[in-house]
Scaffold this active site. Structure first.
Site, PDB file in Angstrom:
ATOM      1  N   ASN A   6      46.343  18.599  57.374  1.00  0.00           N
ATOM      2  CA  ASN A   6      46.802  17.528  56.498  1.00  0.00           C
ATOM      3  C   ASN A   6      45.562  16.738  56.120  1.00  0.00           C
ATOM      4  O   ASN A   6      45.056  15.940  56.897  1.00  0.00           O
ATOM      5  CB  ASN A   6      47.813  16.663  57.247  1.00  0.00           C
ATOM      6  CG  ASN A   6      48.415  15.583  56.367  1.00  0.00           C
ATOM      7  OD1 ASN A   6      47.958  15.355  55.237  1.00  0.00           O
ATOM      8  ND2 ASN A   6      49.414  14.905  56.874  1.00  0.00           N
ATOM      9  N   ARG A  64      49.195  20.907  54.062  1.00  0.00           N
ATOM     10  CA  ARG A  64      50.210  20.028  53.501  1.00  0.00           C
ATOM     11  C   ARG A  64      49.651  19.470  52.198  1.00  0.00           C
ATOM     12  O   ARG A  64      48.586  18.852  52.174  1.00  0.00           O
ATOM     13  CB  ARG A  64      50.502  18.885  54.457  1.00  0.00           C
ATOM     14  CG  ARG A  64      51.412  17.879  53.842  1.00  0.00           C
ATOM     15  CD  ARG A  64      51.694  16.720  54.744  1.00  0.00           C
ATOM     16  NE  ARG A  64      52.579  15.828  54.036  1.00  0.00           N
ATOM     17  CZ  ARG A  64      52.407  14.512  53.966  1.00  0.00           C
ATOM     18  NH1 ARG A  64      51.412  13.942  54.582  1.00  0.00           N
ATOM     19  NH2 ARG A  64      53.248  13.774  53.288  1.00  0.00           N
ATOM     20  N   HIS A  81      58.806  14.335  51.184  1.00  0.00           N
ATOM     21  CA  HIS A  81      59.318  14.711  52.514  1.00  0.00           C
ATOM     22  C   HIS A  81      60.053  16.052  52.477  1.00  0.00           C
ATOM     23  O   HIS A  81      60.857  16.351  53.369  1.00  0.00           O
ATOM     24  CB  HIS A  81      60.292  13.643  53.089  1.00  0.00           C
ATOM     25  CG  HIS A  81      59.623  12.355  53.478  1.00  0.00           C
ATOM     26  ND1 HIS A  81      60.206  11.119  53.279  1.00  0.00           N
ATOM     27  CD2 HIS A  81      58.423  12.106  54.052  1.00  0.00           C
ATOM     28  CE1 HIS A  81      59.390  10.173  53.709  1.00  0.00           C
ATOM     29  NE2 HIS A  81      58.301  10.741  54.181  1.00  0.00           N
ATOM     30  N   ARG A 119      56.110  -0.326  52.227  1.00  0.00           N
ATOM     31  CA  ARG A 119      56.499  -0.169  50.820  1.00  0.00           C
ATOM     32  C   ARG A 119      57.828  -0.878  50.559  1.00  0.00           C
ATOM     33  O   ARG A 119      58.730  -0.812  51.394  1.00  0.00           O
ATOM     34  CB  ARG A 119      56.660   1.305  50.460  1.00  0.00           C
ATOM     35  CG  ARG A 119      55.376   2.110  50.519  1.00  0.00           C
ATOM     36  CD  ARG A 119      55.612   3.499  49.924  1.00  0.00           C
ATOM     37  NE  ARG A 119      54.501   4.377  50.222  1.00  0.00           N
ATOM     38  CZ  ARG A 119      54.624   5.533  50.879  1.00  0.00           C
ATOM     39  NH1 ARG A 119      55.807   5.956  51.282  1.00  0.00           N
ATOM     40  NH2 ARG A 119      53.563   6.271  51.103  1.00  0.00           N
ATOM     41  N   GLU A 137      57.185  18.815  60.982  1.00  0.00           N
ATOM     42  CA  GLU A 137      56.604  19.267  59.720  1.00  0.00           C
ATOM     43  C   GLU A 137      55.487  20.278  59.943  1.00  0.00           C
ATOM     44  O   GLU A 137      55.314  21.199  59.149  1.00  0.00           O
ATOM     45  CB  GLU A 137      56.109  18.059  58.914  1.00  0.00           C
ATOM     46  CG  GLU A 137      57.273  17.279  58.332  1.00  0.00           C
ATOM     47  CD  GLU A 137      56.892  15.910  57.795  1.00  0.00           C
ATOM     48  OE1 GLU A 137      56.725  14.994  58.613  1.00  0.00           O
ATOM     49  OE2 GLU A 137      56.779  15.763  56.578  1.00  0.00           O
TER      50      GLU A 137
END
Ligand code: ADP
Length: 381
Positions: A7, A67, A156, A217, A359
């Site tokens: 990632n 990713r 996601h 956020r 993930e």
């Protein structure tokens, strides 16, 4: 197969090494301060390579899975990387300016270091390529979509693609028959409506900012607030910072980490309680809406850091779903563990599940599958 999962961010590179047959985790770490202590992604790869030499006892990597945040409208599944694919990831950079350039740099650095190792890109947006047009369209002039690609993409996806079939298996049904609502609640948070095993709606949109109240956020706000603030002198960077880094739980509770907020709320901190209620209320509204969108969910599923561990936040959310006949089993809701489990009462109209996501495992599995399909053409970079 030994898969290195990467990632790659602008200033850090997180990695794991997974054995896909046994699902064993062989190495895990982060190389950070890229652009500062570590000069660039190529140097980060050198560091990673020397760590892996120590940690893997001479075993070598068979494939690398990356990713990649944005796959735009092109990528609906993981792909074997070649030069043209990297360029395509770079071309999507305006849609994910912090993420896609870093992914491309990570891919190029791996190619320079280990040119023979096949690489696979796994996109966060891919699972949502099945959204029907009425879900992905904004009510904006078509020219914005045609010129700038302004539409809803959703994120996601790697997590949803892993959790949806796992939830179906738990319920004893085929993944392609699963209709449900899944809430992925981590630092970033979203909900997805799954019908027939496919994503038909999701709360994140053009960027990961839309939808739920997240760590830092805002999620959904009246867009006029931005117009108002622009007239007060906020520029694009200031608005970006405000909505992506200074809002959400951080703005409401003074901190963004759910554990700290739950603790503060337990100690009677009113700000923390309000933050949890605002976030839970927003999520409950989405769950109700998506229950309708999927034509009646077979399950409501919680996953990721908060979804898997935040029992009191789950309770706040599920308590609001009473009108749907959903009932939380307070005892079962306290259980912990890495197993999929049911946290609703036997008489709940719809089961509520906790299904842990992984993930990295999903990326490792996808990478192995793509490489096995392409063994013949794997060296075409
Ligand atoms: P990321 O989006 O970074 O992958 P994670 O899925 O790891 O995030 O989730 C991080 C969030 O999970 C944080 O808000 C953290 O406080 C929360 N979390 C982790 N463990 C617990 C716990 N035991 N109780 C409540 N929240 C938790």
């Amino acid at each position: 197969m030994l898969v290195l999962v990467i990632n790659s961010g602008s200033s850090s590179l997180k990695y794991q090494v997974r054995e896909t047959n046994t699902q064993e985790l062989l190495a895990k770490g982060i190389i950070d301060r890229i652009g500062d202590v570590v000069p660039d992604h190529a140097s980060a790869l050198e560091e990673l390579s020397s760590r892996l030499r120590d940690e893997l006892d001479g075993r070598t990597i068979d494939a690398v899975g990356h990713r990649v945040v944005h796959g735009g409208e092109r990528f609906s599944e993981p792909v074997l990387v070649n030069n043209e694919i990297v360029r395509s990831i770079e071309r999507l950079s305006p849609l994910a300016p912090l993420h896609n350039p870093a992914s491309a740099m990570g891919i190029r650095a791996v190619h320079d270091k280990w040119p023979k190792i096949p690489q696979v890109a796994v996109f966060d947006t891919a699972f949502h390529r099945t959204l029907p047009e009425h879900a992905w369209r904004y009510a904006l002039p078509d020219s914005l979509y045609r010129r700038h690609g302004i539409r809803r993409y959703g994120f996601h996806g790697t997590s949803y693609a892993y959790v949806a079939p796992a939830a179906a298996r738990f319920l004893g049904i085929e993944p392609a028959e699963f209709d449900g609502v899944i809430a992925h609640l981590g630092n970033g948070a979203s909900v997805a409506a799954i019908k027939g095993g496919r994503s038909i709606d999701t709360s994140m949109g053009f960027t990961p900012l839309e939808g739920l109240v997240m760590g830092t956020r805002s999620g959904d706000v009246d867009p006029s607030i931005l117009i108002f603030l622009a007239r007060q002198g906020y520029d694009a960077d200031a608005l970006d910072n405000l909505l992506n880094r200074e809002s959400g739980l951080r703005a409401l509770a003074g901190e963004s980490d759910m554990r700290g907020i739950e603790e503060a709320a337990d100690n009677g901190n009113e700000q923390a309680r309000l933050a949890l209620t605002v976030a839970a209320y927003r999520l409950a509204k989405y769950i109700g809406g998506y229950h309708v969108a999927v034509g009646g969910a077979q399950a409501v599923v919680f996953t990721a850091g908060i979804g898997e561990n935040g029992w009191s936040f789950r309770q706040l959310v599920v308590d609001q779903l009473g009108p749907l006949g959903i009932r939380l089993d307070t005892e079962a809701n306290l259980a912990t563990g890495k197993q999929a489990r049911r946290i609703s009462t036997p008489d709940s109209a719809i089961p509520v599940l906790v299904v842990p996501t992984d993930e990295e495992e999903a990326i490792a599995e996808a990478t192995a599958a793509v490489v096995e399909r392409h063994t013949e053409s794997a060296a075409t970079f």
